[in-house]
Structure formats: C-alpha cells, structure tokens
Design an enzyme around this catalytic site. Structure first.
Site, PDB file in Angstrom:
ATOM      1  N   HIS A 146       0.841  -1.191   0.000  1.00 22.15           N
ATOM      2  CA  HIS A 146       0.000   0.000   0.000  1.00 22.15           C
ATOM      3  C   HIS A 146       0.878   1.243   0.000  1.00 22.15           C
ATOM      4  O   HIS A 146       2.094   1.174   0.197  1.00 22.15           O
ATOM      5  CB  HIS A 146      -0.926   0.023   1.222  1.00 22.15           C
ATOM      6  CG  HIS A 146      -0.198   0.176   2.528  1.00 22.15           C
ATOM      7  ND1 HIS A 146       0.502  -0.855   3.117  1.00 22.15           N
ATOM      8  CD2 HIS A 146      -0.050   1.247   3.358  1.00 22.15           C
ATOM      9  CE1 HIS A 146       1.044  -0.439   4.244  1.00 22.15           C
ATOM     10  NE2 HIS A 146       0.732   0.839   4.416  1.00 22.15           N
ATOM     11  N   ASP A 148       0.719   5.197   1.865  1.00 21.49           N
ATOM     12  CA  ASP A 148       0.063   5.731   3.058  1.00 21.49           C
ATOM     13  C   ASP A 148      -1.069   6.704   2.730  1.00 21.49           C
ATOM     14  O   ASP A 148      -0.954   7.534   1.823  1.00 21.49           O
ATOM     15  CB  ASP A 148       1.088   6.436   3.952  1.00 21.49           C
ATOM     16  CG  ASP A 148       1.945   5.445   4.720  1.00 21.49           C
ATOM     17  OD1 ASP A 148       1.503   4.304   4.917  1.00 21.49           O
ATOM     18  OD2 ASP A 148       3.066   5.822   5.120  1.00 21.49           O
ATOM     19  N   HIS A 306       4.730  -0.062   0.173  1.00 22.16           N
ATOM     20  CA  HIS A 306       5.464  -0.758   1.226  1.00 22.16           C
ATOM     21  C   HIS A 306       4.544  -1.738   1.937  1.00 22.16           C
ATOM     22  O   HIS A 306       3.319  -1.679   1.820  1.00 22.16           O
ATOM     23  CB  HIS A 306       6.069   0.232   2.229  1.00 22.16           C
ATOM     24  CG  HIS A 306       5.056   1.078   2.942  1.00 22.16           C
ATOM     25  ND1 HIS A 306       4.452   2.179   2.364  1.00 22.16           N
ATOM     26  CD2 HIS A 306       4.524   0.991   4.196  1.00 22.16           C
ATOM     27  CE1 HIS A 306       3.611   2.733   3.210  1.00 22.16           C
ATOM     28  NE2 HIS A 306       3.626   2.026   4.334  1.00 22.16           N
ATOM     29  N   ARG A 322       5.682   6.675  13.757  1.00 18.75           N
ATOM     30  CA  ARG A 322       5.576   7.083  12.362  1.00 18.75           C
ATOM     31  C   ARG A 322       5.047   8.509  12.271  1.00 18.75           C
ATOM     32  O   ARG A 322       4.078   8.867  12.944  1.00 18.75           O
ATOM     33  CB  ARG A 322       4.626   6.135  11.615  1.00 18.75           C
ATOM     34  CG  ARG A 322       4.505   6.411  10.125  1.00 18.75           C
ATOM     35  CD  ARG A 322       3.438   5.531   9.496  1.00 18.75           C
ATOM     36  NE  ARG A 322       2.098   5.952   9.897  1.00 18.75           N
ATOM     37  CZ  ARG A 322       0.975   5.565   9.293  1.00 18.75           C
ATOM     38  NH1 ARG A 322       1.031   4.714   8.280  1.00 18.75           N
ATOM     39  NH2 ARG A 322      -0.196   5.992   9.710  1.00 18.75           N
TER      40      ARG A 322
END
Length: 386
Positions: A146, A148, A306, A322
């Site tokens: 996917h 983000d 990723h 993150r």
C-alpha cells in the site's frame, strides 16, 4: 487530474550531501546513509535548507532512504524532519503533518498520545483489526502492499518510520518502486492507463471504527481538504511525482477500490495486475532489516509502496513511531515521462555531446542527477561511495 507543475528536467542537487558515505540498497530502489545523524548533520547543519532539499530529492528519486540508530531523534524532531523535507521541494503551505483519522479511546502502552505520531506495533494492529471480516490468520503475517493514507484527498508525500523496539528476529519492511512498475508496462499499455482515475477508500479503518466504537477525526488531518468521515478520494492511476517529474503507478493496495473509467470486471483485472506485478518482480523491491533501536526509513509515497512483515510471534515486540507528511493533491501530467524515458533522453543527449567532441562541464549532473563525491562525475551517474 491533468496538470503541468513538475520541474522540467532533473532537479539539481546543491552538492551538500556529497561528503556523506552511502550505498545503493538495490539498483532500482533504496539508499542507506550508514553514518549520518539526522539531528546533527542535517537538521542542525549551517546549510540545513540546502541539505534537506538534497535529501528530499534523493528520497524522491531512490524511493526510500535509510539511516541507522538515530538515538537523539525525538518525536518532535521526527515530525519537523518530515515536514521540512516536503517544504524544501515546494509542498503547499496548507499542508503539514497528518493526523490519523481514528481517535482511539485509549493510548496503547508505549504510545505517545500525540495524534501527529502514529504508534506502530503488532499489539495496536491486532486491537484495531483482529476478527474483521475476511481477516484470517495468514493476513497477520504480512500487511498488504500500500501507499500511506491514499484515502485522503491530499495524501502523503514523505513518511518516516523510526523503529525503537525490535524482536529477536523478523519484522522486516519491504518497499517497491512505482516508477519501475510503470516502466515494465508496454508503451500501448502505458498509453491506456495514463489518465485513468481510481476511487480510494479506507474500508479497513471504517470497519475498525464501527467494531471498536472509535471516533473519526473529522477536522483537518494535515490539510484543509482532509476533513469529514467518508475517508474516500479519487486519484489518478498514474501519478506524476512533482519532484522528479516521473510517472508512477499509484493505484495499488488495500485502499484502491475501483478504476472509474472501466467496468467492474476490468477494474478488478487491472488492480490485480498491478499488485501481481509487484509480487512477481522482486527486483523492483527492497527489503530492509531493522538492526538497531531507532533505525529510521523515509520514503516517498507518491512513487513507492510498502508492506510490513509480521513473522515475529513469540520473538518479542516490534514497535515504532511514524510521522506522515502531507503533500499535494495527486495529479497526472500528460507531458511527464517515465523514469526510463527521462533518463534515456538525458543519456542520449550526453552521448551525442561527448561523441561530437564536447566535454561534460564539472558541476552538472549525469543522467540520474547524482553527484560524484569529489565534485566530478561518475560514469554511471551515481555518487562514488566513500
């Protein structure tokens, strides 16, 4: 969706990164700077603006960049770093750092409580998504490919993930190049997918919200356009990266639901094809092993995908923080080129120039736009490794 706003030609580096040793993780994607400290060498450098711009361009060209053991990088500095990277290459003033749309009723142990920082660990993942429809045991072993927050009208530019708790083994993260995914389509197929659009929706987040009774953050999530409860957006299938001007396949992963200009059957075929091309071509992937607490990866979501690997059951917890920068609304520029086409044109120009007896002027860039470390040019267009 069609705009013309990317830089013409390859972006020019200032040379501020030339003094740092690095290695290309694979030929297609990834670079590691083993000895760079983000706080001391980048954020606090006298020429920080120049050096951060060079870092941003490098990430956009290489897809993902890795730094080891950033033990003095706080959450606040991590957010500053990812936001300044986007600012350095011209992201809109209205864009900042994303706030994840789920507002959990509790902060997991080790979490920050700061909505701009996502606490990423296996316990939090299972809390939010376990026992969802069609979520069988194997789905916990590897997250889907996917990019983000594709469900936002203004999605991510640069994401940084700093892993501070490591299992004994496992927990690697993989990235794949959207540039190379596009390159591997034939020219007629490229012409077909250019200009198509895809509807993206965060079904997994919406279902988790309903099951757990969590609340959606309806206010601005890093951009005035990222508001409301729908978590749905329409984006180009082929996206032009505004930093490089290169085309990338963008419609891959769990958020890409429907290609709008074709029927449902054809849409399913196309989305399955793109996903399968990543699965079948491991040479457009890079796999990163987190070796030290506070290793960090920063990637460009506009042209990479990723996935995490959940293979460390009973081997200890994996946890990280993150920060996701918000960029610009995705667009497709019909005048943009594939990476292969852009670099091929540049190389042909240089070959013609040299064949005619001309010499390359020092201080300019080879086809990939990278410097050699001594200020001269390496014949392959990359920095020489110190």
């Amino acid at each position: 969706m069609a705009k013309t706003q990317h830089q013409q030609g390859l972006p020019k580096f200032s040379g501020a990164l030339d003094k740092f040793k690095y290695e290309e993780t694979t030929p297609e994607i990834g670079r590691e700077y083993p000895n760079v400290n983000i706080v001391d060498d980048l954020l606090n450098a006298e020429n920080a603006d120049e050096i951060l711009r060079d870092v941003a361009i490098t990430i956009s060209q290489r897809g993902v960049v890795f730094f080891r053991a950033q033990n003095n990088l706080t959450n606040e500095l991590q957010m500053e770093f990812v936001n300044r990277l986007g600012r350095s290459v011209g992201k809109p003033e209205s864009s900042s750092v994303h706030i994840f749309p789920l507002a959990p009723a509790h902060v997991p142990e080790g979490g920050t409580g700061d909505r701009h920082i996502s606490y990423v660990n296996s316990t939090a993942f299972k809390y939010m998504f376990e026992k969802m429809p069609n979520m069988d045991k194997r789905r916990f072993d590897a997250a889907e490919w996917h990019t983000d927050i594709q469900f936002e009208p203004v999605p991510a530019d640069y994401t940084s993930l700093r892993v501070h708790k490591l299992p004994e083994s496992g927990g690697d993260t993989l990235w794949a190049s959207g540039y190379e995914l596009y390159n591997r389509l034939s020219k007629p197929y490229q012409d077909f997918v250019d200009g198509l659009t895809v509807t993206c929706r965060a079904d997994c987040v919406l279902m988790a919200m309903q099951r757990k009774g969590e609340q959606i953050e309806e206010g601005e999530r890093g951009s005035p356009l990222n508001v409301g409860r729908s978590l749905t957006a329409v984006h180009p299938v082929v996206r032009t990266n505004p930093v490089t001007g290169w085309k990338s396949i963008y419609s891959v992963g769990q958020f890409s639901k429907r290609i709008n200009e074709v029927n449902q059957y054809e849409s399913d075929e196309l989305l399955k094809k793109f996903y399968g091309m990543i699965q079948d071509n491991h040479d457009l992937q890079v796999r990163f092993r987190w070796r030290n607490p506070n290793d960090i990866a920063i990637w460009d979501n506009r042209s990479t995908f990723h996935r995490a690997t959940f293979d460390y059951l009973n081997l200890g917890e994996r946890a990280g923080n993150r920060a996701v920068g918000i960029g610009e609304a995705p667009y497709f520029d019909p005048n943009s080129k594939s990476r292969a086409e852009a670099l091929g044109v540049k190389k042909a120009e240089e070959t013609t120039k040299m064949a005619s007896g001309g010499h390359m002027a020092h201080g300019h860039h080879m086809a990939t736009g990278h410097h050699a470390t001594n200020g001269h040019h390496a014949s392959n267009g990359h920095h020489m490794v110190h």
